[in-house]
Design a protein around this motif. Structure first.
Motif, PDB file in Angstrom:
ATOM      1  N   LYS A   1       0.872  -1.180   0.000  1.00  0.00           N
ATOM      2  CA  LYS A   1       0.000   0.000   0.000  1.00  0.00           C
ATOM      3  C   LYS A   1       0.905   1.225   0.000  1.00  0.00           C
ATOM      4  O   LYS A   1       1.728   1.385   0.922  1.00  0.00           O
ATOM      5  CB  LYS A   1      -0.881  -0.025   1.251  1.00  0.00           C
ATOM      6  N   VAL A   2       0.781   2.033  -1.026  1.00  0.00           N
ATOM      7  CA  VAL A   2       1.700   3.180  -1.155  1.00  0.00           C
ATOM      8  C   VAL A   2       0.938   4.481  -1.329  1.00  0.00           C
ATOM      9  O   VAL A   2      -0.227   4.488  -1.735  1.00  0.00           O
ATOM     10  CB  VAL A   2       2.657   3.005  -2.360  1.00  0.00           C
ATOM     11  N   THR A   3       1.635   5.556  -1.034  1.00  0.00           N
ATOM     12  CA  THR A   3       1.118   6.882  -1.364  1.00  0.00           C
ATOM     13  C   THR A   3       2.158   7.567  -2.232  1.00  0.00           C
ATOM     14  O   THR A   3       3.356   7.360  -2.048  1.00  0.00           O
ATOM     15  CB  THR A   3       0.784   7.691  -0.091  1.00  0.00           C
ATOM     16  N   TYR A   4       1.677   8.351  -3.182  1.00  0.00           N
ATOM     17  CA  TYR A   4       2.592   8.962  -4.146  1.00  0.00           C
ATOM     18  C   TYR A   4       2.857  10.422  -3.804  1.00  0.00           C
ATOM     19  O   TYR A   4       1.925  11.203  -3.611  1.00  0.00           O
ATOM     20  CB  TYR A   4       2.019   8.856  -5.564  1.00  0.00           C
ATOM     21  N   HIS A   5       4.133  10.767  -3.751  1.00  0.00           N
ATOM     22  CA  HIS A   5       4.547  12.154  -3.509  1.00  0.00           C
ATOM     23  C   HIS A   5       4.876  12.797  -4.859  1.00  0.00           C
ATOM     24  O   HIS A   5       5.803  12.360  -5.539  1.00  0.00           O
ATOM     25  CB  HIS A   5       5.769  12.179  -2.590  1.00  0.00           C
ATOM     26  N   ASP A   6       4.136  13.849  -5.221  1.00  0.00           N
ATOM     27  CA  ASP A   6       4.426  14.573  -6.471  1.00  0.00           C
ATOM     28  C   ASP A   6       5.660  15.448  -6.273  1.00  0.00           C
ATOM     29  O   ASP A   6       5.621  16.412  -5.502  1.00  0.00           O
ATOM     30  CB  ASP A   6       3.263  15.499  -6.825  1.00  0.00           C
TER      31      ASP A   6
ATOM     32  N   HIS B   1       9.224  19.553  -9.093  1.00  0.00           N
ATOM     33  CA  HIS B   1       9.777  19.842 -10.420  1.00  0.00           C
ATOM     34  C   HIS B   1       9.194  18.965 -11.518  1.00  0.00           C
ATOM     35  O   HIS B   1       9.391  19.237 -12.698  1.00  0.00           O
ATOM     36  CB  HIS B   1      11.302  19.704 -10.385  1.00  0.00           C
ATOM     37  N   LEU B   2       8.505  17.922 -11.141  1.00  0.00           N
ATOM     38  CA  LEU B   2       7.812  17.103 -12.128  1.00  0.00           C
ATOM     39  C   LEU B   2       6.350  17.545 -12.218  1.00  0.00           C
ATOM     40  O   LEU B   2       5.763  17.560 -13.289  1.00  0.00           O
ATOM     41  CB  LEU B   2       7.870  15.627 -11.730  1.00  0.00           C
ATOM     42  N   GLY B   3       5.806  17.919 -11.081  1.00  0.00           N
ATOM     43  CA  GLY B   3       4.405  18.315 -11.020  1.00  0.00           C
ATOM     44  C   GLY B   3       4.195  19.754 -11.452  1.00  0.00           C
ATOM     45  O   GLY B   3       4.301  20.091 -12.627  1.00  0.00           O
ATOM     46  N   ARG B   4       3.948  20.614 -10.483  1.00  0.00           N
ATOM     47  CA  ARG B   4       3.533  21.988 -10.840  1.00  0.00           C
ATOM     48  C   ARG B   4       4.592  22.741 -11.646  1.00  0.00           C
ATOM     49  O   ARG B   4       4.262  23.624 -12.432  1.00  0.00           O
ATOM     50  CB  ARG B   4       3.158  22.777  -9.596  1.00  0.00           C
ATOM     51  N   LEU B   5       5.880  22.413 -11.419  1.00  0.00           N
ATOM     52  CA  LEU B   5       6.918  23.135 -12.158  1.00  0.00           C
ATOM     53  C   LEU B   5       7.294  22.431 -13.458  1.00  0.00           C
ATOM     54  O   LEU B   5       8.106  22.944 -14.227  1.00  0.00           O
ATOM     55  CB  LEU B   5       8.172  23.287 -11.293  1.00  0.00           C
ATOM     56  N   GLY B   6       6.711  21.268 -13.697  1.00  0.00           N
ATOM     57  CA  GLY B   6       7.118  20.470 -14.841  1.00  0.00           C
ATOM     58  C   GLY B   6       6.371  20.764 -16.122  1.00  0.00           C
ATOM     59  O   GLY B   6       6.632  20.140 -17.145  1.00  0.00           O
ATOM     60  N   GLU B   7       5.441  21.696 -16.065  1.00  0.00           N
ATOM     61  CA  GLU B   7       4.714  21.991 -17.304  1.00  0.00           C
ATOM     62  C   GLU B   7       5.619  22.765 -18.259  1.00  0.00           C
ATOM     63  O   GLU B   7       6.556  23.444 -17.828  1.00  0.00           O
ATOM     64  CB  GLU B   7       3.422  22.755 -17.015  1.00  0.00           C
TER      65      GLU B   7
ATOM     66  N   GLU C   1      -4.058   8.346  -1.644  1.00  0.00           N
ATOM     67  CA  GLU C   1      -3.579   9.712  -1.841  1.00  0.00           C
ATOM     68  C   GLU C   1      -3.469  10.470  -0.522  1.00  0.00           C
ATOM     69  O   GLU C   1      -4.264  10.274   0.394  1.00  0.00           O
ATOM     70  CB  GLU C   1      -4.527  10.476  -2.778  1.00  0.00           C
ATOM     71  N   MET C   2      -2.503  11.356  -0.478  1.00  0.00           N
ATOM     72  CA  MET C   2      -2.375  12.269   0.654  1.00  0.00           C
ATOM     73  C   MET C   2      -3.329  13.451   0.465  1.00  0.00           C
ATOM     74  O   MET C   2      -3.924  13.603  -0.598  1.00  0.00           O
ATOM     75  CB  MET C   2      -0.930  12.766   0.759  1.00  0.00           C
ATOM     76  N   ASP C   3      -3.456  14.295   1.483  1.00  0.00           N
ATOM     77  CA  ASP C   3      -4.335  15.469   1.353  1.00  0.00           C
ATOM     78  C   ASP C   3      -3.789  16.456   0.329  1.00  0.00           C
ATOM     79  O   ASP C   3      -4.532  17.073  -0.410  1.00  0.00           O
ATOM     80  CB  ASP C   3      -4.470  16.186   2.710  1.00  0.00           C
ATOM     81  N   ARG C   4      -2.475  16.631   0.329  1.00  0.00           N
ATOM     82  CA  ARG C   4      -1.881  17.621  -0.582  1.00  0.00           C
ATOM     83  C   ARG C   4      -1.238  16.885  -1.756  1.00  0.00           C
ATOM     84  O   ARG C   4      -0.194  16.240  -1.576  1.00  0.00           O
ATOM     85  CB  ARG C   4      -0.850  18.468   0.172  1.00  0.00           C
ATOM     86  N   VAL C   5      -1.851  17.015  -2.897  1.00  0.00           N
ATOM     87  CA  VAL C   5      -1.383  16.265  -4.061  1.00  0.00           C
ATOM     88  C   VAL C   5      -1.272  17.170  -5.285  1.00  0.00           C
ATOM     89  O   VAL C   5      -1.756  18.296  -5.296  1.00  0.00           O
ATOM     90  CB  VAL C   5      -2.347  15.100  -4.402  1.00  0.00           C
TER      91      VAL C   5
END
Lengths: 507, 422
Positions: B281-286, B289-295, B343-347
């Motif tokens: 059972k895992v949770t993913y950390h965004d 630099h891949l997420g919000r800065l990766g666009e 999922e965590m609360d902040r994703v």
């Protein structure tokens, strides 16, 4: 001036070295450009620390000013020699009393946090119209009038017991807290002081520090969390919860709008009722300024006259049916027409949630140019407030025509409070703050609003704060300004609580 | 662009404080409602996005000295971009760009901190951001039988990144990626011993010239290789190639993909088939630099239109974090039999930073770990056995912090778990 080392050291002893600074880089961020800076910024964690800071300021003859989320410029220093209390570390929700429907918070709890926690319990709170980014303390955020005020009242009426550090550093526990240590009542048993503590528009940092307060909360008929999907800024719910309805209804005339709004109050069907003009509706949905301009045109072209935004929340299928029927009857009676774009499935849920969470006020007031201004009606009988704002609003068109203001429509917004028991009105203007001509216009509109309020006997509006405004209104309003000064002098004999935006005892 | 070019953006800040919180529409828990580690840790408004823009204006107008406290504020920021994203929910202004320009201005004026100078010295002398690196850069690929792109042509170049090359604990990600790509029949090569630092972190630390030097060198290696696609498993490097390389006109038509994007595509195309069960059972950390800065970077040149609303000719499209890489890593995880993703609360666009970025891990490790502890606690609250990420910087910081704080949480890269399933 630089604080005496003895005072700085004493302040540091109170909050610890991590929580005080007089470094220029720190002080600069607490002052609007070109405005006076604080001498030091402190970050107290407890009421006792606040008290100790206030007492030190009194002892050393310097002033202090506290603020919570700190949006309003009235949290800034009015001149030199002021110590800041940034209440950011006082951020606890102390109690959610579901049975008795009240909540107790510290100053740096924001409304979005509070509402999120309440919804999980089937409860909700009023949120100031400025937005859910503001402090949820019912004594912060100005008067605390907001989108939900038709069903959830506002700061003054919701406030229950409170804890107050007076300008001299005494801790006063008002209402039931002062007698039996409970939060459920603001006016007794025990001292009330409601009028002294709040005044018409709050002392705005000029009468000590409010450190904890209870407020009434309300029933929430929706889900524990609103089902929001998407990535910023394109959020919207995947479904509208059962019983929730949203409409924007325009009317042939301001008079018919006013009467329809009062009928909505009488029928007690409004969860949110705001007399937004198309410009404010467009800012809510637009994710950038270009979209905003396009929506302003689209919505303005689609309405027949002034209108209101209404959200209804049914508690049961029968209640939902009643509310829908009642609204339709009101629409029919007063010639209302829906703005279909608001009700379209792709838009409706997003509109609804942004109004309930009150997330778009920043878009409405600040995105265009970083500044907004205008005149603010007070909180009084609904038709009186409507008449007041309608009488002074047309002046806006002249300035739009002269190119001094953004052409976002001239309809002011009028809102119903407590199902029409009271009303509140505002006329917002947006303009380029670098343009001296526009800044002058903002001042002229405020003066026109003052003249209208005084000559029309509309009472003291919510934008009246500071010595000059009180001295202007006081002689026409039972000389209240003299009493206000006596209050200030009595509770703050050393003038320690910085009062630029309240009243000073000296005039 | 320079700090002066963002003057009007900074003047637009109305001090509403939304830069401190997750987007208010998405706030469901008070506990996890803050989004900016810097203001959350240090509390003075100055440490927030709004406070930093205020500082930027004061620097432009020469109202501030570059004293010790100013530098402490400047460098105690992970450059995670959360403030920028939250602000742009409502506003049309740049926040992170001027914050980066403040750092560049500091560096150009010689106002730096010793820890970061040390890293840059390593970059200049050894082409790596890992000072004192002992191992050879290409050792991680020993025995992999993979093309050397400095000698052979390959369609895809895999960039391992400084941390992976020099940290034994992180190498598994790189070797797994190469094995998976080869299994899918991809013509992949590496620069091995000749790989150099992408320079991305140097840019975010304010050392713009060092970044540009590095970027030009790197693109020359790629040009010679003939590769059309670059794949990297490090979010920091991904961001560098994707955004600042493009910003400064260096990227050309190179296709830049994160390993999770590329692997998700291969799974979608049926070229990789996860079949073995991975019961976890895992949770993913965004990664920021891949997420919000990766666009992708958006090129724009234009002028403000005079008037009372801030619009531009031609219209300016702001990068708001909307189009970051959020789904591919999740798609890869969801393709693994037996794996449960919570999922965590902040994703996604409002994920809490791991704490390592912007030079903070090097200049203020305590703050980096403080930030990681907050995320680890959030991950634990989901009931997950492991926190999974897609960035060597995040992985390294989480592992070190977990070792110190005694959490039982495991840390994996997405690629490691996929490799177990194939």
């Amino acid at each position: 001036m630089v604080l005496k080392r003895e005072l700085y050291q004493a302040l540091e002893d109170v909050v610890g070295p991590e929580n005080i600074s007089e470094a220029p880089v720190i002080l600069g961020s607490y002052a609007q450009r070109g405005r006076p800076r604080f001498e030091a910024v402190t970050l107290p964690k407890t009421t006792e620390e606040v008290q100790a800071i206030v007492r030190l300021c009194n002892r050393f003859g310097v002033q202090f000013k506290a603020s919570s989320s700190g949006w309003g410029a009235y949290g800034d220093a009015g001149g030199p020699g002021v110590v800041k209390l940034d209440l950011r570390r006082m951020n606890r929700i102390l109690e959610i009393n579901e049975k008795n429907m009240y909540v107790v918070v510290e100053p740096y709890v924001i409304y979005a946090q509070l509402q999120a926690e309440l919804m999980k319990r089937g409860l909700n709170c009023n949120i100031t119209g400025a937005g859910s980014n503001c402090s949820a303390l019912p004594l912060a955020a100005h008067q605390g009038i907001g989108h939900l005020s038709v069903s959830g009242s506002y700061g003054e009426r919701n406030q229950l017991a409170l804890e107050w550090v007076t300008p001299e550093g005494e801790i006063v526990r008002a209402g039931s807290l002062g007698s039996i240590g409970q939060w459920w009542c603001g006016d007794g048993p025990g001292p009330s002081l409601r009028g002294i503590i709040r005044g018409n528009v709050m002392p705005l940092g000029g009468l000590g520090v409010y450190t904890k307060a209870a407020q009434k909360i309300y029933h929430w008929p929706g889900p524990a969390t609103f089902p929001i999907e998407g990535v910023s800024p394109h959020y919207r719910p995947n479904q509208i919860p059962p019983g929730f309805m949203i409409h924007y209804i325009s009317f042939p005339s301001p008079e018919k709008l006013s009467k329809a709004a009062q009928k909505v109050g009488e029928a007690e069907i409004g969860f949110i009722l705001m007399g937004f003009n198309p410009g404010m509706i467009s800012a809510n949905i637009a994710t950038n300024n270009n979209e905003d301009l396009a929506y302003i045109k689209q919505f303005t072209d689609s309405v027949q006259g002034p209108g209101f935004l209404i959200i209804m929340a049914g508690n049961s299928p029968r209640d939902t049916e009643y509310k829908e029927k009642a609204l339709q009857q009101i629409i029919d009676e007063y010639g209302g027409e829906p703005l279909e774009a608001v009700e379209e499935p792709k838009n409706a849920g997003g509109f609804m949630w942004r109004f309930i969470r009150v997330t778009s006020s920043i878009r409405e007031v600040a995105r265009a140019s970083g500044i907004f201004a205008g005149e603010v009606g007070g909180t009084d009988v609904f038709p009186l407030m409507h008449q007041y704002i309608m009488r002074s609003a047309p002046v806006k068109q002249r300035y739009i025509d002269e190119g001094k203001l953004l052409a976002d429509g001239t309809d002011p917004f009028v809102q119903s409070v407590e199902h029409g028991h009271a009303g509140h009105a505002e006329l917002l203007i947006r303009f380029n703050k670098q343009d001296p001509g526009s800044l002058k216009v903002a001042g002229e509109i405020a003066q026109f609003a003052n003249k209208t309020a005084i000559e029309g006997h509309f009472g003291v509006p919510g934008h009246a704060w500071g010595d000059a405004a009180h001295d202007q209104y006081g002689p026409h309003t039972l000389n209240y300004h003299k009493w206000l000064r006596k209050i200030k002098k009595t509770f703050d004999p050393n003038a320690a609580s910085e009062s630029t935006n309240y009243i000073t005892a000296d005039n | 662009m320079a700090l002066e070019d963002y003057r009007t953006d900074m003047e637009m800040c109305c001090r509403c404080s939304i830069c401190k919180f997750v987007p208010l529409e998405k706030l469901t828990e008070k506990r996890h409602s803050y989004v900016c580690p810097s203001i959350a840790r240090y509390n003075f408004h100055t440490y927030s996005g709004g406070g930093r823009t205020s500082m930027g204006l004061a620097l432009l107008d020469e109202e501030l000295e570059y004293d010790e406290k100013l530098l402490e504020v400047v460098y105690n920021c992970q450059m995670c971009g959360a403030c920028d994203m939250s602000c742009k929910y409502a506003m049309d202004i740049e926040v992170l760009e001027p914050i980066n320009e403040i750092r560049i201005k500091c560096v150009e004026g010689g106002h730096t901190v010793p820890a970061l100078d040390g890293i840059i010295s390593s970059l200049r002398n050894q082409a790596t951001m890992v000072p004192g690196a002992k191992a050879k850069r290409g050792d991680w690929a020993a025995g992999l039988d993979v093309k050397d792109i400095t000698k052979q042509q390959a369609g895809v170049i895999y960039h391992a990144g400084c941390r992976v090359c020099y940290d034994q604990d992180l190498r598994q990600v790189a070797t797994n990626t190469i094995e998976l790509l080869k299994k899918a029949g991809i013509d992949v090569g590496i620069a091995g011993e000749n790989e150099i630092c992408c320079g991305g972190r140097a840019y975010q630390m304010g050392y713009k010239e060092d970044f540009l030097n590095q970027a030009k060198k790197y693109m020359e290696i790629i040009r010679k290789s003939g590769a059309k696609t670059l794949v990297t498993g490090c979010a920091d490097c991904y961001h560098a190639f994707k955004v600042p390389y493009d910003k400064f006109g260096l990227k050309g038509d190179l296709e830049v993909m994160h390993a999770t994007e590329y692997l998700a595509r291969l799974i979608e195309e049926g070229k990789l088939k996860p079949t073995k069960k991975v019961d976890i059972k895992v949770t993913y950390h965004d990664p920021c630099h891949l997420g919000r800065l990766g666009e992708p970077y958006i090129h724009w040149e234009g002028n403000p239109v005079p008037g009372h609303i801030r619009i531009f000719d031609p219209p300016k499209e702001f990068r708001r974090g909307t189009y970051g890489v959020y789904e591919p890593p999740r798609d890869v995880l969801k393709s693994i039999p037996g794996l449960k993703l919570v999922e965590m609360d902040r994703v996604k666009e409002y994920a809490w930073c791991c704490g390592a970025g912007g030079g903070v891990r090097e200049s203020n490790p305590d703050f980096a770990k403080w930030t990681a502890r907050e995320r680890i606690s959030e991950a634990e609250s989901t009931g997950a056995d492991a926190i999974v990420t897609a960035c060597s910087g995040c992985e390294q910081n989480f592992k070190e912090t977990i070792d110190e704080c005694g959490s039982s949480l495991k840390v994996y890269d997405v690629v490691e778990l996929l490799a177990r399933a194939i």
